[in-house]
Design a protein around this motif. Structure first.
Motif, PDB file in Angstrom:
ATOM      1  N   ALA A   1      20.934 -44.572   4.937  1.00  0.00           N
ATOM      2  CA  ALA A   1      21.081 -43.606   3.849  1.00  0.00           C
ATOM      3  C   ALA A   1      22.546 -43.186   3.738  1.00  0.00           C
ATOM      4  O   ALA A   1      23.242 -43.036   4.748  1.00  0.00           O
ATOM      5  N   VAL A   2      23.009 -43.035   2.511  1.00  0.00           N
ATOM      6  CA  VAL A   2      24.391 -42.610   2.286  1.00  0.00           C
ATOM      7  C   VAL A   2      24.511 -41.123   2.576  1.00  0.00           C
ATOM      8  O   VAL A   2      23.747 -40.306   2.054  1.00  0.00           O
ATOM      9  N   GLY A   3      25.463 -40.793   3.444  1.00  0.00           N
ATOM     10  CA  GLY A   3      25.701 -39.397   3.784  1.00  0.00           C
ATOM     11  C   GLY A   3      26.798 -38.798   2.915  1.00  0.00           C
ATOM     12  O   GLY A   3      27.071 -39.276   1.807  1.00  0.00           O
ATOM     13  N   LYS A   4      27.440 -37.784   3.435  1.00  0.00           N
ATOM     14  CA  LYS A   4      28.475 -37.083   2.676  1.00  0.00           C
ATOM     15  C   LYS A   4      29.835 -37.309   3.326  1.00  0.00           C
ATOM     16  O   LYS A   4      30.016 -37.070   4.519  1.00  0.00           O
ATOM     17  N   ALA A   5      30.767 -37.780   2.525  1.00  0.00           N
ATOM     18  CA  ALA A   5      32.126 -37.995   3.023  1.00  0.00           C
ATOM     19  C   ALA A   5      32.900 -36.678   3.020  1.00  0.00           C
ATOM     20  O   ALA A   5      32.546 -35.731   2.317  1.00  0.00           O
ATOM     21  N   ASP A   6      33.960 -36.646   3.810  1.00  0.00           N
ATOM     22  CA  ASP A   6      34.856 -35.496   3.830  1.00  0.00           C
ATOM     23  C   ASP A   6      36.247 -35.985   3.424  1.00  0.00           C
ATOM     24  O   ASP A   6      37.020 -36.456   4.266  1.00  0.00           O
ATOM     25  N   PRO A   7      36.565 -35.917   2.125  1.00  0.00           N
ATOM     26  CA  PRO A   7      37.858 -36.434   1.652  1.00  0.00           C
ATOM     27  C   PRO A   7      39.062 -35.812   2.348  1.00  0.00           C
ATOM     28  O   PRO A   7      40.149 -36.415   2.355  1.00  0.00           O
ATOM     29  N   LYS A   8      38.888 -34.636   2.953  1.00  0.00           N
ATOM     30  CA  LYS A   8      40.002 -34.014   3.663  1.00  0.00           C
ATOM     31  C   LYS A   8      40.434 -34.846   4.870  1.00  0.00           C
ATOM     32  O   LYS A   8      41.573 -34.722   5.340  1.00  0.00           O
ATOM     33  N   LYS A   9      39.523 -35.698   5.366  1.00  0.00           N
ATOM     34  CA  LYS A   9      39.847 -36.541   6.520  1.00  0.00           C
ATOM     35  C   LYS A   9      40.450 -37.885   6.108  1.00  0.00           C
ATOM     36  O   LYS A   9      40.935 -38.627   6.965  1.00  0.00           O
TER      37      LYS A   9
ATOM     38  N   THR B   1      28.148 -40.672   8.111  1.00  0.00           N
ATOM     39  CA  THR B   1      28.599 -39.318   8.435  1.00  0.00           C
ATOM     40  C   THR B   1      30.046 -39.237   7.948  1.00  0.00           C
ATOM     41  O   THR B   1      30.573 -40.196   7.379  1.00  0.00           O
ATOM     42  N   SER B   2      30.699 -38.135   8.205  1.00  0.00           N
ATOM     43  CA  SER B   2      32.071 -37.974   7.715  1.00  0.00           C
ATOM     44  C   SER B   2      33.057 -38.904   8.414  1.00  0.00           C
ATOM     45  O   SER B   2      34.169 -39.116   7.919  1.00  0.00           O
ATOM     46  N   GLU B   3      32.662 -39.490   9.558  1.00  0.00           N
ATOM     47  CA  GLU B   3      33.572 -40.374  10.291  1.00  0.00           C
ATOM     48  C   GLU B   3      32.948 -41.734  10.610  1.00  0.00           C
ATOM     49  O   GLU B   3      33.536 -42.530  11.336  1.00  0.00           O
ATOM     50  N   LEU B   4      31.774 -41.984  10.060  1.00  0.00           N
ATOM     51  CA  LEU B   4      31.065 -43.242  10.311  1.00  0.00           C
ATOM     52  C   LEU B   4      30.691 -43.861   8.972  1.00  0.00           C
ATOM     53  O   LEU B   4      30.042 -43.214   8.141  1.00  0.00           O
ATOM     54  N   PHE B   5      31.097 -45.122   8.758  1.00  0.00           N
ATOM     55  CA  PHE B   5      30.952 -45.745   7.450  1.00  0.00           C
ATOM     56  C   PHE B   5      30.253 -47.101   7.565  1.00  0.00           C
ATOM     57  O   PHE B   5      30.192 -47.703   8.641  1.00  0.00           O
TER      58      PHE B   5
END
Length: 242
Positions: free
Chosen positions: A151-159, A199-203
């Motif tokens: 499932a596609v999670g939520k990215a954190d563009p600040k990272k 996750t914000s650090e896993l793609f």
């Protein structure tokens, strides 16, 4: 008269033999019926069909990479725990049926409910049936699970600024991570692929097994891109900006 009687007896015997051969033959529909009977027995843990349709010398290779003989396979058929339910249905069936060998290849679509939460999985399975003494049984079965994207999670563009840059596998072997708005991409040899966040650090890349993650050094800076495949890592070291 004796010759006529002998002829009649021989003719009847021939017809009986043909009927016996027809009874010993098997059809695709019958293979499907028996196979569905096997999977209908999984949820209640009914071992009887598995004992009936699998030969004593059968080999069973499942989607987890386990290879089992008949005793181990039968022992693996147990009822689902309380709060669990489900079903497995056959689809996209193909068969090849010969004199004493039949091959059934099909998708097995599994639905499972765990305390009200619904799950699904798809498998492809090929069974080889062998006729011995008029009895058809499976002598070999192999299954694999279709790959499904997470499932596609939520990215954190600040990272994203931490991730952007070039990464080197070996001399002349590089890939570049770039951002476009709220999306992250990886480029190599002119090919650009989107990195979808789990996750914000896993793609991950759609349709490709494995994960892309970024490694931080002791100073909190990204020093590598890790291409994780089947729990093994290919490490691309970040190239310092010049």
């Amino acid at each position: 008269m004796k010759l006529l009687a002998i002829f009649i007896i021989l003719a009847c015997g021939s017809n009986l033999g043909s009927a016996a051969e027809r009874d010993a033959a098997i059809t695709e529909n019958e293979l499907i019926r028996r196979t569905q009977e096997l999977y209908d027995a999984v949820v209640p843990g009914d071992q009887a069909p598995w004992k009936k349709y699998f030969a004593d010398d059968s080999i069973f290779a499942d989607e987890k990479g386990r290879t089992m003989d008949k005793p181990k396979l039968i022992a693996d058929i147990t009822p689902l725990p309380a709060g669990y339910s489900g079903a497995i249905k056959l689809e996209r069936v193909q068969s090849r049926i010969y004199d004493n060998v039949a091959i059934l290849s099909y998708d097995a679509n599994e639905t499972e409910t765990i305390f009200g939460q619904n799950l699904s999985a798809r498998y492809h399975i090929t069974d080889t049936w062998l006729r011995r003494d008029g009895n058809w049984q499976i002598v070999a079965s192999q299954a694999h699970r279709y790959y499904e994207d997470p499932a596609v999670g939520k990215a954190d563009p600040k990272k994203f600024p931490d991730f952007i840059g070039s990464y080197e596998l070996a001399s002349g072997q590089t890939r570049t991570v770039v951002a476009d708005g709220d999306s992250l991409f990886v480029e190599r040899n002119g090919k650009k692929e989107q990195l979808f966040p789990e996750t914000s650090e896993l793609f991950f890349r759609k349709g490709i097994e494995g994960r892309i993650l970024f490694r931080y050094d002791k100073d909190g800076k990204v020093d590598a891109l890790i291409d994780r495949r089947n729990n093994e890592d290919v490490i691309w070291r970040k190239v310092a900006n010049k």
